[in-house]
Write a protein that holds these residues in place. Structure first.
Motif, PDB file in Angstrom:
ATOM      1  N   CYS A  20     -16.127 -24.880  -6.636  1.00  0.00           N
ATOM      2  CA  CYS A  20     -16.896 -23.941  -7.464  1.00  0.00           C
ATOM      3  C   CYS A  20     -16.062 -23.321  -8.582  1.00  0.00           C
ATOM      4  O   CYS A  20     -16.622 -22.830  -9.556  1.00  0.00           O
ATOM      5  CB  CYS A  20     -17.544 -22.875  -6.590  1.00  0.00           C
ATOM      6  SG  CYS A  20     -18.912 -23.545  -5.600  1.00  0.00           S
ATOM      7  N   ARG A  21     -14.749 -23.369  -8.473  1.00  0.00           N
ATOM      8  CA  ARG A  21     -13.887 -22.890  -9.556  1.00  0.00           C
ATOM      9  C   ARG A  21     -14.104 -23.700 -10.835  1.00  0.00           C
ATOM     10  O   ARG A  21     -13.802 -23.228 -11.925  1.00  0.00           O
ATOM     11  CB  ARG A  21     -12.419 -22.995  -9.166  1.00  0.00           C
ATOM     12  CG  ARG A  21     -11.945 -21.848  -8.343  1.00  0.00           C
ATOM     13  CD  ARG A  21     -10.437 -21.858  -8.224  1.00  0.00           C
ATOM     14  NE  ARG A  21     -10.096 -21.258  -6.954  1.00  0.00           N
ATOM     15  CZ  ARG A  21      -9.265 -21.757  -6.064  1.00  0.00           C
ATOM     16  NH1 ARG A  21      -8.618 -22.879  -6.314  1.00  0.00           N
ATOM     17  NH2 ARG A  21      -9.037 -21.160  -4.931  1.00  0.00           N
ATOM     18  N   GLN A  22     -14.627 -24.893 -10.684  1.00  0.00           N
ATOM     19  CA  GLN A  22     -14.859 -25.760 -11.839  1.00  0.00           C
ATOM     20  C   GLN A  22     -16.154 -25.400 -12.566  1.00  0.00           C
ATOM     21  O   GLN A  22     -16.409 -25.908 -13.652  1.00  0.00           O
ATOM     22  CB  GLN A  22     -14.888 -27.217 -11.396  1.00  0.00           C
ATOM     23  CG  GLN A  22     -13.565 -27.646 -10.780  1.00  0.00           C
ATOM     24  CD  GLN A  22     -13.614 -29.053 -10.244  1.00  0.00           C
ATOM     25  OE1 GLN A  22     -14.077 -29.949 -10.933  1.00  0.00           O
ATOM     26  NE2 GLN A  22     -13.151 -29.237  -9.029  1.00  0.00           N
ATOM     27  N   LEU A  23     -16.954 -24.531 -11.972  1.00  0.00           N
ATOM     28  CA  LEU A  23     -18.201 -24.076 -12.590  1.00  0.00           C
ATOM     29  C   LEU A  23     -17.952 -22.749 -13.308  1.00  0.00           C
ATOM     30  O   LEU A  23     -17.079 -21.971 -12.900  1.00  0.00           O
ATOM     31  CB  LEU A  23     -19.280 -23.883 -11.524  1.00  0.00           C
ATOM     32  CG  LEU A  23     -19.773 -25.156 -10.843  1.00  0.00           C
ATOM     33  CD1 LEU A  23     -20.583 -24.794  -9.601  1.00  0.00           C
ATOM     34  CD2 LEU A  23     -20.601 -25.983 -11.810  1.00  0.00           C
ATOM     35  N   PRO A  24     -18.714 -22.470 -14.365  1.00  0.00           N
ATOM     36  CA  PRO A  24     -18.563 -21.176 -15.044  1.00  0.00           C
ATOM     37  C   PRO A  24     -18.770 -20.012 -14.066  1.00  0.00           C
ATOM     38  O   PRO A  24     -19.729 -20.024 -13.279  1.00  0.00           O
ATOM     39  CB  PRO A  24     -19.671 -21.203 -16.102  1.00  0.00           C
ATOM     40  CG  PRO A  24     -19.999 -22.641 -16.294  1.00  0.00           C
ATOM     41  CD  PRO A  24     -19.732 -23.315 -14.974  1.00  0.00           C
ATOM     42  N   HIS A  25     -17.872 -19.071 -14.071  1.00  0.00           N
ATOM     43  CA  HIS A  25     -17.936 -17.868 -13.232  1.00  0.00           C
ATOM     44  C   HIS A  25     -17.991 -18.190 -11.742  1.00  0.00           C
ATOM     45  O   HIS A  25     -18.562 -17.435 -10.965  1.00  0.00           O
ATOM     46  CB  HIS A  25     -19.128 -16.992 -13.620  1.00  0.00           C
ATOM     47  CG  HIS A  25     -19.193 -16.693 -15.077  1.00  0.00           C
ATOM     48  ND1 HIS A  25     -18.289 -15.867 -15.708  1.00  0.00           N
ATOM     49  CD2 HIS A  25     -20.024 -17.142 -16.049  1.00  0.00           C
ATOM     50  CE1 HIS A  25     -18.576 -15.806 -16.996  1.00  0.00           C
ATOM     51  NE2 HIS A  25     -19.629 -16.578 -17.239  1.00  0.00           N
ATOM     52  N   GLY A  26     -17.451 -19.333 -11.329  1.00  0.00           N
ATOM     53  CA  GLY A  26     -17.435 -19.698  -9.917  1.00  0.00           C
ATOM     54  C   GLY A  26     -18.752 -20.240  -9.410  1.00  0.00           C
ATOM     55  O   GLY A  26     -18.924 -20.436  -8.216  1.00  0.00           O
ATOM     56  N   GLY A  27     -19.682 -20.498 -10.296  1.00  0.00           N
ATOM     57  CA  GLY A  27     -20.974 -21.067  -9.904  1.00  0.00           C
ATOM     58  C   GLY A  27     -21.999 -20.011  -9.562  1.00  0.00           C
ATOM     59  O   GLY A  27     -21.653 -18.949  -9.056  1.00  0.00           O
ATOM     60  N   ASP A  28     -23.251 -20.328  -9.863  1.00  0.00           N
ATOM     61  CA  ASP A  28     -24.326 -19.408  -9.481  1.00  0.00           C
ATOM     62  C   ASP A  28     -24.718 -19.660  -8.024  1.00  0.00           C
ATOM     63  O   ASP A  28     -24.228 -20.598  -7.383  1.00  0.00           O
ATOM     64  CB  ASP A  28     -25.531 -19.557 -10.423  1.00  0.00           C
ATOM     65  CG  ASP A  28     -26.133 -20.957 -10.404  1.00  0.00           C
ATOM     66  OD1 ASP A  28     -25.839 -21.740  -9.472  1.00  0.00           O
ATOM     67  OD2 ASP A  28     -26.903 -21.270 -11.321  1.00  0.00           O
ATOM     68  N   HIS A  29     -25.588 -18.818  -7.517  1.00  0.00           N
ATOM     69  CA  HIS A  29     -25.977 -18.893  -6.106  1.00  0.00           C
ATOM     70  C   HIS A  29     -26.551 -20.265  -5.753  1.00  0.00           C
ATOM     71  O   HIS A  29     -26.185 -20.854  -4.732  1.00  0.00           O
ATOM     72  CB  HIS A  29     -26.987 -17.784  -5.779  1.00  0.00           C
ATOM     73  CG  HIS A  29     -27.470 -17.832  -4.369  1.00  0.00           C
ATOM     74  ND1 HIS A  29     -26.699 -17.403  -3.312  1.00  0.00           N
ATOM     75  CD2 HIS A  29     -28.634 -18.277  -3.840  1.00  0.00           C
ATOM     76  CE1 HIS A  29     -27.377 -17.588  -2.194  1.00  0.00           C
ATOM     77  NE2 HIS A  29     -28.556 -18.110  -2.480  1.00  0.00           N
ATOM     78  N   ASP A  30     -27.441 -20.786  -6.588  1.00  0.00           N
ATOM     79  CA  ASP A  30     -28.087 -22.065  -6.288  1.00  0.00           C
ATOM     80  C   ASP A  30     -27.084 -23.218  -6.269  1.00  0.00           C
ATOM     81  O   ASP A  30     -27.175 -24.099  -5.404  1.00  0.00           O
ATOM     82  CB  ASP A  30     -29.204 -22.352  -7.288  1.00  0.00           C
ATOM     83  CG  ASP A  30     -30.399 -21.423  -7.107  1.00  0.00           C
ATOM     84  OD1 ASP A  30     -30.592 -20.905  -5.982  1.00  0.00           O
ATOM     85  OD2 ASP A  30     -31.136 -21.224  -8.085  1.00  0.00           O
ATOM     86  N   SER A  31     -26.149 -23.205  -7.190  1.00  0.00           N
ATOM     87  CA  SER A  31     -25.136 -24.268  -7.234  1.00  0.00           C
ATOM     88  C   SER A  31     -24.239 -24.212  -6.004  1.00  0.00           C
ATOM     89  O   SER A  31     -23.959 -25.235  -5.378  1.00  0.00           O
ATOM     90  CB  SER A  31     -24.279 -24.136  -8.490  1.00  0.00           C
ATOM     91  OG  SER A  31     -25.064 -24.321  -9.640  1.00  0.00           O
ATOM     92  N   ARG A  32     -23.802 -23.021  -5.660  1.00  0.00           N
ATOM     93  CA  ARG A  32     -22.941 -22.858  -4.484  1.00  0.00           C
ATOM     94  C   ARG A  32     -23.690 -23.268  -3.218  1.00  0.00           C
ATOM     95  O   ARG A  32     -23.135 -23.930  -2.342  1.00  0.00           O
ATOM     96  CB  ARG A  32     -22.440 -21.418  -4.374  1.00  0.00           C
ATOM     97  CG  ARG A  32     -21.465 -21.041  -5.472  1.00  0.00           C
ATOM     98  CD  ARG A  32     -20.999 -19.611  -5.354  1.00  0.00           C
ATOM     99  NE  ARG A  32     -20.161 -19.425  -4.196  1.00  0.00           N
ATOM    100  CZ  ARG A  32     -18.846 -19.620  -4.172  1.00  0.00           C
ATOM    101  NH1 ARG A  32     -18.222 -20.030  -5.260  1.00  0.00           N
ATOM    102  NH2 ARG A  32     -18.157 -19.415  -3.078  1.00  0.00           N
TER     103      ARG A  32
END
Length: 69
Positions: A20-32
């Motif tokens: 999730c570090r690779q997503l902006p802001h550590g990823g949103d809830h749905d992505s995580r």
């Protein structure tokens, strides 16, 4: 539902955070949640090492990125 070992849970946590570090802001809830669900499925199927879980998480991340394109 199969009970996962503490080691497997710890590996899942590490992989989820690293991915999730690779997503902006550590990823949103749905992505995580999407990545976590994939990790749970994999762990319940017997894939519990950092390497195995990392592959699953990266595939899930690639799906998220592809959907966003």
């Amino acid at each position: 539902m199969t009970e996962l070992s503490e080691r497997t849970k710890a590996n899942m946590d590490v992989v989820l955070e690293e991915t999730c570090r690779q997503l902006p802001h550590g990823g949103d809830h749905d992505s995580r949640r999407f990545i976590a669900e994939r990790l749970i499925e994999a762990a319940q199927s017997g894939h519990s090492t950092l390497g195995e879980l990392g592959i699953i998480a990266r595939r899930a991340l690639a799906e998220i990125i592809a959907k966003g394109s």
